[in-house]
Write a protein that holds these residues in place. Sequence first.
Motif, PDB file in Angstrom:
ATOM      1  N   UNK A  56       0.797  -1.259   0.035  1.00  0.00           N
ATOM      2  CA  UNK A  56      -0.007  -0.059   0.172  1.00  0.00           C
ATOM      3  C   UNK A  56       0.792   1.230   0.086  1.00  0.00           C
ATOM      4  N   UNK A  57       0.775   2.035  -1.152  1.00  0.00           N
ATOM      5  CA  UNK A  57       1.631   3.453  -1.178  1.00  0.00           C
ATOM      6  C   UNK A  57       0.706   4.431  -1.316  1.00  0.00           C
ATOM      7  N   UNK A  58       0.474   5.308  -0.748  1.00  0.00           N
ATOM      8  CA  UNK A  58      -0.426   6.493  -0.915  1.00  0.00           C
ATOM      9  C   UNK A  58      -1.839   6.073  -1.383  1.00  0.00           C
ATOM     10  N   UNK A  59      -2.493   5.049  -0.616  1.00  0.00           N
ATOM     11  CA  UNK A  59      -3.702   4.535  -1.191  1.00  0.00           C
ATOM     12  C   UNK A  59      -4.418   3.891   0.068  1.00  0.00           C
ATOM     13  N   UNK A  60      -4.162   4.348   1.120  1.00  0.00           N
ATOM     14  CA  UNK A  60      -4.749   3.618   2.439  1.00  0.00           C
ATOM     15  C   UNK A  60      -6.344   3.472   2.338  1.00  0.00           C
ATOM     16  N   UNK A  61      -6.916   4.502   2.328  1.00  0.00           N
ATOM     17  CA  UNK A  61      -8.342   4.446   2.211  1.00  0.00           C
ATOM     18  C   UNK A  61      -8.879   3.252   1.168  1.00  0.00           C
ATOM     19  N   UNK A  62      -8.417   3.445   0.007  1.00  0.00           N
ATOM     20  CA  UNK A  62      -8.926   2.632  -1.134  1.00  0.00           C
ATOM     21  C   UNK A  62      -8.430   1.241  -0.736  1.00  0.00           C
ATOM     22  N   UNK A  63      -7.229   0.931  -0.269  1.00  0.00           N
ATOM     23  CA  UNK A  63      -7.105  -0.524   0.077  1.00  0.00           C
ATOM     24  C   UNK A  63      -7.720  -1.002   0.807  1.00  0.00           C
TER      25      UNK A  63
END
Length: 270
Positions: free
Chosen positions: A140-147
């Motif tokens: 996960x890189x710069x996409x925590x909420x989507x992940x």
Amino acid sequence: MIDTHCHLTYDGLHERLDEVLAAAEAAGVDRMITVGTTPEDAQRASAIAQQHANLFFAVGLHPHYALHWPDHEVVAQSIRGLAQHPKCVAIGEMGLDRHYPEPPIEDQKRAFEMQLQVIREMDDSHPKNDGNKRAIIIHNREATDETLAIIRASGLPGNRFVFHCFTGSDEELTKILNIGAMVSFTGIVTFKNAAHLADSAKRMPADRIMIETDSPYLAPEPYRKVRPNEPRYVADVAHFLAKVRSENEASFIEQVDANAVRFFGLPCVQ
């Protein structure tokens, strides 16, 4: 010590594998998980894990390669097949990466969702056998909420996941811990410009923290300029984190090793 995430099939390591493993052993690193990033890479990881008693592997499709493997059935077959191997301890790494514009995030999401669906199907085929339910490694890189949204939608329990190479904010860490996931730190935590990660590590629950190198990348201080990074340097990550957390180093290593053994189902070493 256990290096819970490295890439021993990558250039700089695979051609010197005996030397790399000997250096790891000399540093006290006795078990390593070499993580597949494509079906081909996972097959190579499986092969070297079979040749060395202290190596284990993971199989998955990294988001960077979402467009390289458009036939998702090929990826699914790789996961289904290699996950049955006794030395496969995890599925992944998989997830989302918004740091670069390519591959498009929608392609990454489809690849991620597909892999979680394969895991659900494998779970359903062995409903009473938790031993077949592999850990899941998240990139996960710069996409925590989507992940996290995709993980929640999958219906898989949060405690099956580890967010490897954590580099997020304090707020992101809270969200990850709230789903029950593990969090793993690399050499980045030792960097002088990453003080926020050291602060995050301080508040990690003792039973949810793990350590890794992500070698051949991200060598810790004082080896930051060394190329390639190697599993032996996980000892320096451990040293730094024990100091940051004001813990006895031997006790900290015992704790993170116990976490890795429990989470990945690794054999204990006497």
